[in-house]
Write an enzyme that holds these catalytic residues in place. Sequence first.
Site, PDB file in Angstrom:
ATOM      1  N   SER A   1       5.371 -10.231 -16.897  1.00 16.67           N
ATOM      2  CA  SER A   1       4.137  -9.465 -17.127  1.00 16.67           C
ATOM      3  C   SER A   1       4.389  -7.966 -17.025  1.00 16.67           C
TER       4      SER A   1
ATOM      5  N   ASP B   1      10.373 -14.966 -12.307  1.00 16.80           N
ATOM      6  CA  ASP B   1       8.954 -14.749 -12.033  1.00 16.80           C
ATOM      7  C   ASP B   1       8.373 -16.080 -11.568  1.00 16.80           C
TER       8      ASP B   1
ATOM      9  N   VAL C   1      10.554 -14.484  -5.384  1.00 15.03           N
ATOM     10  CA  VAL C   1      11.621 -13.573  -4.925  1.00 15.03           C
ATOM     11  C   VAL C   1      11.738 -13.527  -3.403  1.00 15.03           C
TER      12      VAL C   1
ATOM     13  N   CYS D   1      10.904  -5.745 -10.654  1.00 12.46           N
ATOM     14  CA  CYS D   1       9.511  -5.385 -10.940  1.00 12.46           C
ATOM     15  C   CYS D   1       8.515  -6.284 -10.207  1.00 12.46           C
TER      16      CYS D   1
ATOM     17  N   TYR E   1       0.444  -1.521   0.873  1.00 19.89           N
ATOM     18  CA  TYR E   1       1.111  -1.318  -0.415  1.00 19.89           C
ATOM     19  C   TYR E   1       2.018  -0.093  -0.356  1.00 19.89           C
TER      20      TYR E   1
ATOM     21  N   LYS F   1       6.185   0.205  -0.713  1.00 23.50           N
ATOM     22  CA  LYS F   1       6.843   1.040  -1.726  1.00 23.50           C
ATOM     23  C   LYS F   1       7.648   2.173  -1.074  1.00 23.50           C
TER      24      LYS F   1
ATOM     25  N   PHE G   1      -0.195   2.741 -14.664  1.00 21.55           N
ATOM     26  CA  PHE G   1       0.186   2.110 -15.931  1.00 21.55           C
ATOM     27  C   PHE G   1      -0.761   0.978 -16.289  1.00 21.55           C
TER      28      PHE G   1
HETATM   29  C1  LIG Z   1      -0.751   0.224  -8.374  1.00 20.25           C
HETATM   30  C2  LIG Z   1       0.221   1.334  -8.496  1.00 20.25           C
HETATM   31  O1  LIG Z   1       1.248   1.260  -7.573  1.00 20.25           O
HETATM   32  C3  LIG Z   1      -0.352   2.725  -8.529  1.00 20.25           C
HETATM   33  C4  LIG Z   1      -1.496   2.908  -7.595  1.00 20.25           C
HETATM   34  O2  LIG Z   1      -1.347   2.894  -6.397  1.00 20.25           O
HETATM   35  S1  LIG Z   1      -2.988   3.003  -8.378  1.00 20.25           S
HETATM   36  C5  LIG Z   1      -4.055   3.422  -7.036  1.00 20.25           C
HETATM   37  C6  LIG Z   1      -4.863   2.226  -6.727  1.00 20.25           C
HETATM   38  N1  LIG Z   1      -5.812   2.576  -5.674  1.00 20.25           N
HETATM   39  C7  LIG Z   1      -6.165   1.667  -4.835  1.00 20.25           C
HETATM   40  O3  LIG Z   1      -5.675   0.564  -4.879  1.00 20.25           O
HETATM   41  C8  LIG Z   1      -7.192   2.077  -3.831  1.00 20.25           C
HETATM   42  C9  LIG Z   1      -7.434   0.902  -2.917  1.00 20.25           C
HETATM   43  N2  LIG Z   1      -8.606   1.115  -2.105  1.00 20.25           N
HETATM   44  C10 LIG Z   1      -9.822   0.586  -2.464  1.00 20.25           C
HETATM   45  O4  LIG Z   1      -9.997  -0.038  -3.496  1.00 20.25           O
HETATM   46  C11 LIG Z   1     -10.943   0.832  -1.487  1.00 20.25           C
HETATM   47  O5  LIG Z   1     -10.604   1.940  -0.674  1.00 20.25           O
HETATM   48  C12 LIG Z   1     -11.165  -0.388  -0.593  1.00 20.25           C
HETATM   49  C13 LIG Z   1     -11.544  -1.607  -1.453  1.00 20.25           C
HETATM   50  C14 LIG Z   1      -9.903  -0.665   0.204  1.00 20.25           C
HETATM   51  C15 LIG Z   1     -12.280  -0.078   0.383  1.00 20.25           C
HETATM   52  O6  LIG Z   1     -13.407   0.236  -0.417  1.00 20.25           O
HETATM   53  P1  LIG Z   1     -14.817   0.113   0.243  1.00 20.25           P
HETATM   54  O7  LIG Z   1     -14.944  -1.181   0.996  1.00 20.25           O
HETATM   55  O8  LIG Z   1     -15.829   0.426  -0.787  1.00 20.25           O
HETATM   56  O9  LIG Z   1     -14.706   1.260   1.306  1.00 20.25           O
HETATM   57  P2  LIG Z   1     -15.863   1.687   2.186  1.00 20.25           P
HETATM   58  O10 LIG Z   1     -15.348   1.775   3.583  1.00 20.25           O
HETATM   59  O11 LIG Z   1     -17.106   0.863   1.937  1.00 20.25           O
HETATM   60  O12 LIG Z   1     -16.075   3.113   1.567  1.00 20.25           O
HETATM   61  C16 LIG Z   1     -16.248   4.189   2.452  1.00 20.25           C
HETATM   62  C17 LIG Z   1     -16.233   5.386   1.658  1.00 20.25           C
HETATM   63  O13 LIG Z   1     -14.948   5.756   1.320  1.00 20.25           O
HETATM   64  C18 LIG Z   1     -14.862   6.024  -0.059  1.00 20.25           C
HETATM   65  N3  LIG Z   1     -13.915   5.143  -0.641  1.00 20.25           N
HETATM   66  C19 LIG Z   1     -13.149   4.303   0.035  1.00 20.25           C
HETATM   67  N4  LIG Z   1     -12.276   3.743  -0.797  1.00 20.25           N
HETATM   68  C20 LIG Z   1     -12.530   4.213  -2.018  1.00 20.25           C
HETATM   69  C21 LIG Z   1     -11.959   3.995  -3.294  1.00 20.25           C
HETATM   70  N5  LIG Z   1     -10.879   3.248  -3.473  1.00 20.25           N
HETATM   71  N6  LIG Z   1     -12.485   4.599  -4.351  1.00 20.25           N
HETATM   72  C22 LIG Z   1     -13.538   5.405  -4.191  1.00 20.25           C
HETATM   73  N7  LIG Z   1     -14.121   5.677  -3.000  1.00 20.25           N
HETATM   74  C23 LIG Z   1     -13.600   5.089  -1.939  1.00 20.25           C
HETATM   75  C24 LIG Z   1     -16.176   5.842  -0.684  1.00 20.25           C
HETATM   76  O14 LIG Z   1     -16.659   7.158  -0.974  1.00 20.25           O
HETATM   77  C25 LIG Z   1     -17.030   5.210   0.384  1.00 20.25           C
HETATM   78  O15 LIG Z   1     -18.135   5.928   0.660  1.00 20.25           O
HETATM   79  P3  LIG Z   1     -19.480   5.610  -0.120  1.00 20.25           P
HETATM   80  O16 LIG Z   1     -19.637   4.115  -0.233  1.00 20.25           O
HETATM   81  O17 LIG Z   1     -20.487   6.251   0.772  1.00 20.25           O
HETATM   82  O18 LIG Z   1     -19.310   6.296  -1.458  1.00 20.25           O
HETATM   83  N1  LIG Z   2       0.757  -0.966 -13.029  1.00 19.18           N
HETATM   84  C1  LIG Z   2       0.856   0.149 -12.308  1.00 19.18           C
HETATM   85  O1  LIG Z   2       0.069   1.095 -12.422  1.00 19.18           O
HETATM   86  C2  LIG Z   2       1.958   0.296 -11.299  1.00 19.18           C
HETATM   87  C3  LIG Z   2       2.175   1.552 -10.749  1.00 19.18           C
HETATM   88  C4  LIG Z   2       3.205   1.718  -9.807  1.00 19.18           C
HETATM   89  C5  LIG Z   2       4.004   0.648  -9.464  1.00 19.18           C
HETATM   90  N2  LIG Z   2       3.765  -0.558 -10.018  1.00 19.18           N
HETATM   91  C6  LIG Z   2       4.653  -1.664  -9.624  1.00 19.18           C
HETATM   92  O2  LIG Z   2       5.300  -2.164 -10.805  1.00 19.18           O
HETATM   93  C7  LIG Z   2       5.661  -3.526 -10.613  1.00 19.18           C
HETATM   94  C8  LIG Z   2       5.145  -4.340 -11.776  1.00 19.18           C
HETATM   95  O3  LIG Z   2       3.753  -4.187 -11.757  1.00 19.18           O
HETATM   96  P1  LIG Z   2       2.859  -4.570 -13.028  1.00 19.18           P
HETATM   97  O4  LIG Z   2       1.796  -3.537 -13.101  1.00 19.18           O
HETATM   98  O5  LIG Z   2       3.743  -4.857 -14.196  1.00 19.18           O
HETATM   99  O6  LIG Z   2       2.204  -5.914 -12.468  1.00 19.18           O
HETATM  100  P2  LIG Z   2       1.965  -7.339 -13.106  1.00 19.18           P
HETATM  101  O7  LIG Z   2       1.035  -8.017 -12.166  1.00 19.18           O
HETATM  102  O8  LIG Z   2       1.625  -7.216 -14.550  1.00 19.18           O
HETATM  103  O9  LIG Z   2       3.428  -8.019 -13.026  1.00 19.18           O
HETATM  104  C9  LIG Z   2       3.966  -8.384 -11.786  1.00 19.18           C
HETATM  105  C10 LIG Z   2       4.744  -9.669 -11.986  1.00 19.18           C
HETATM  106  O10 LIG Z   2       5.381  -9.998 -10.764  1.00 19.18           O
HETATM  107  C11 LIG Z   2       5.256 -11.384 -10.555  1.00 19.18           C
HETATM  108  N3  LIG Z   2       5.356 -11.696  -9.129  1.00 19.18           N
HETATM  109  C12 LIG Z   2       4.488 -11.344  -8.140  1.00 19.18           C
HETATM  110  N4  LIG Z   2       4.909 -11.816  -6.966  1.00 19.18           N
HETATM  111  C13 LIG Z   2       6.074 -12.482  -7.198  1.00 19.18           C
HETATM  112  C14 LIG Z   2       6.990 -13.199  -6.388  1.00 19.18           C
HETATM  113  N5  LIG Z   2       6.776 -13.360  -5.071  1.00 19.18           N
HETATM  114  N6  LIG Z   2       8.072 -13.746  -6.983  1.00 19.18           N
HETATM  115  C15 LIG Z   2       8.277 -13.614  -8.310  1.00 19.18           C
HETATM  116  N7  LIG Z   2       7.449 -12.962  -9.148  1.00 19.18           N
HETATM  117  C16 LIG Z   2       6.357 -12.406  -8.587  1.00 19.18           C
HETATM  118  C17 LIG Z   2       3.896 -11.745 -11.134  1.00 19.18           C
HETATM  119  O11 LIG Z   2       3.841 -13.123 -11.462  1.00 19.18           O
HETATM  120  C18 LIG Z   2       3.848 -10.845 -12.365  1.00 19.18           C
HETATM  121  O12 LIG Z   2       4.366 -11.512 -13.504  1.00 19.18           O
HETATM  122  C19 LIG Z   2       5.052  -3.931  -9.255  1.00 19.18           C
HETATM  123  O13 LIG Z   2       6.051  -3.835  -8.254  1.00 19.18           O
HETATM  124  C20 LIG Z   2       3.989  -2.851  -8.999  1.00 19.18           C
HETATM  125  O14 LIG Z   2       3.763  -2.638  -7.610  1.00 19.18           O
HETATM  126  C21 LIG Z   2       2.777  -0.787 -10.930  1.00 19.18           C
END
Ligand SMILES: C[C@H](O)CC(=O)SCCNC(=O)CCNC(=O)[C@H](O)C(C)(C)COP(=O)(O)OP(=O)(O)OC[C@H]1O[C@@H](n2cnc3c(N)ncnc32)[C@H](O)[C@@H]1OP(=O)(O)O
Ligand SMILES: NC(=O)c1ccc[n+]([C@@H]2O[C@H](COP(=O)([O-])OP(=O)(O)OC[C@H]3O[C@@H](n4cnc5c(N)ncnc54)[C@H](O)[C@@H]3O)[C@@H](O)[C@H]2O)c1
Length: 256
Positions: A15, A36, A60, A86, A162, A166, A195
């Site tokens: 994926s 996977d 893994v 990945c 998370y 990382k 992404f």
């Molecule tokens: C994936 C790749 O590697 C790249 C990345 O990392 S992409 C980035 C992805 N980001 C995330 O995953 C963020 C994860 N966090 C969240 O989704 C949320 O913080 C959470 C689900 C853990 C908690 O959310 P929630 O339960 O709503 O928090 P809660 O304690 O009720 O919110 C308190 C306040 O903090 C703020 N807040 C908290 N988390 C927030 C979030 N993720 N987005 C926006 N506001 C947030 C809000 O303003 C909220 O106040 P409000 O409700 O009065 O507006």
């Molecule tokens: N998508 C983004 O924005 C983003 C940003 C930064 C880093 N990453 C990282 O990139 C990598 C790939 O993410 P993606 O967005 O392609 O996600 P995705 O969910 O599309 O792909 C992840 C794949 O990993 C496999 N997988 C999960 N746990 C596993 C395990 N225990 N053993 C074997 N396979 C397993 C899932 O089946 C899936 O096919 C991840 O490490 C993620 O943390 C993603």
Amino acid sequence: MHIANKGVIVTGGASGLGAACVRLLTEAGARTTIIDFNTETGTALANELGEACIFVKTDVTKEEEVQAALQAAHAHSGEINILINCAGIGVAEKILSKRGIHTLASFSKVISVNLIGTFNVIRLASALMAENQPEGEDGERGVIINTASVAAFDGQIGQAAYSASKGGIVGMTLPIARELASLGIRVVTIAPGIFDTPLMAGLPEAARVSLGQQVPFPSRLGRPDEYASLAKHIIENTMLNGETIRLDGAIRMSSH
Ligand SMILES: C[C@H](O)CC(=O)SCCNC(=O)CCNC(=O)[C@H](O)C(C)(C)COP(=O)(O)OP(=O)(O)OC[C@H]1O[C@@H](n2cnc3c(N)ncnc32)[C@H](O)[C@@H]1OP(=O)(O)O
Ligand SMILES: NC(=O)c1ccc[n+]([C@@H]2O[C@H](COP(=O)([O-])OP(=O)(O)OC[C@H]3O[C@@H](n4cnc5c(N)ncnc54)[C@H](O)[C@@H]3O)[C@@H](O)[C@H]2O)c1
């Protein structure tokens, strides 16, 4: 390292970012193995790409499953030359919230898959790479590419587990590169920004839109083929080693 006829393993290759790497490297002439645990998507991709690509259902985090998968990959491609880690999962959980206290189980799960799983495959795959004949003027035997995230540096609210997983991948990149240098095996980590993959599809649309708009340029989610293109360059550019490369459009994620 040249890619044609090389043995490539991609964990999480069924994926998103991993699948893009499988496609690009298979098209470039490599013999690829998808590691996977999603049989449906892994089998479909291997069938689509034909004889040069196989799928092995593997968790893994499981030592014996990874060993078996590496043996299958070795049989498929003759050598293991390139590993791209990945496989990974995301989680969103605050330490303290109305839902209660962050569970230890969910923290441990993310560390187990993202960090320990990556290490598990590196340690077993590098043992096979060490058996390869050195290639070219530099005597290269292998390339290992890991996937961290900008969350290792700019973790948002709810990303303690998370970001820790990382950050651990970033932290182990240089020591492993130093250890494997004498064998001619390079270790490089990519830290992607946001992404457009199924992993991100799990976020609320508003969060996805907000994250895309936070990217200075280009102001959008990255495409998996853009990640794969960097991975291909890392493989082909022997001077890249021991480093974590952000691929993120200059995003520096906000607190949430
Ligand atoms: C994936 C790749 O590697 C790249 C990345 O990392 S992409 C980035 C992805 N980001 C995330 O995953 C963020 C994860 N966090 C969240 O989704 C949320 O913080 C959470 C689900 C853990 C908690 O959310 P929630 O339960 O709503 O928090 P809660 O304690 O009720 O919110 C308190 C306040 O903090 C703020 N807040 C908290 N988390 C927030 C979030 N993720 N987005 C926006 N506001 C947030 C809000 O303003 C909220 O106040 P409000 O409700 O009065 O507006
Ligand atoms: N998508 C983004 O924005 C983003 C940003 C930064 C880093 N990453 C990282 O990139 C990598 C790939 O993410 P993606 O967005 O392609 O996600 P995705 O969910 O599309 O792909 C992840 C794949 O990993 C496999 N997988 C999960 N746990 C596993 C395990 N225990 N053993 C074997 N396979 C397993 C899932 O089946 C899936 O096919 C991840 O490490 C993620 O943390 C993603």
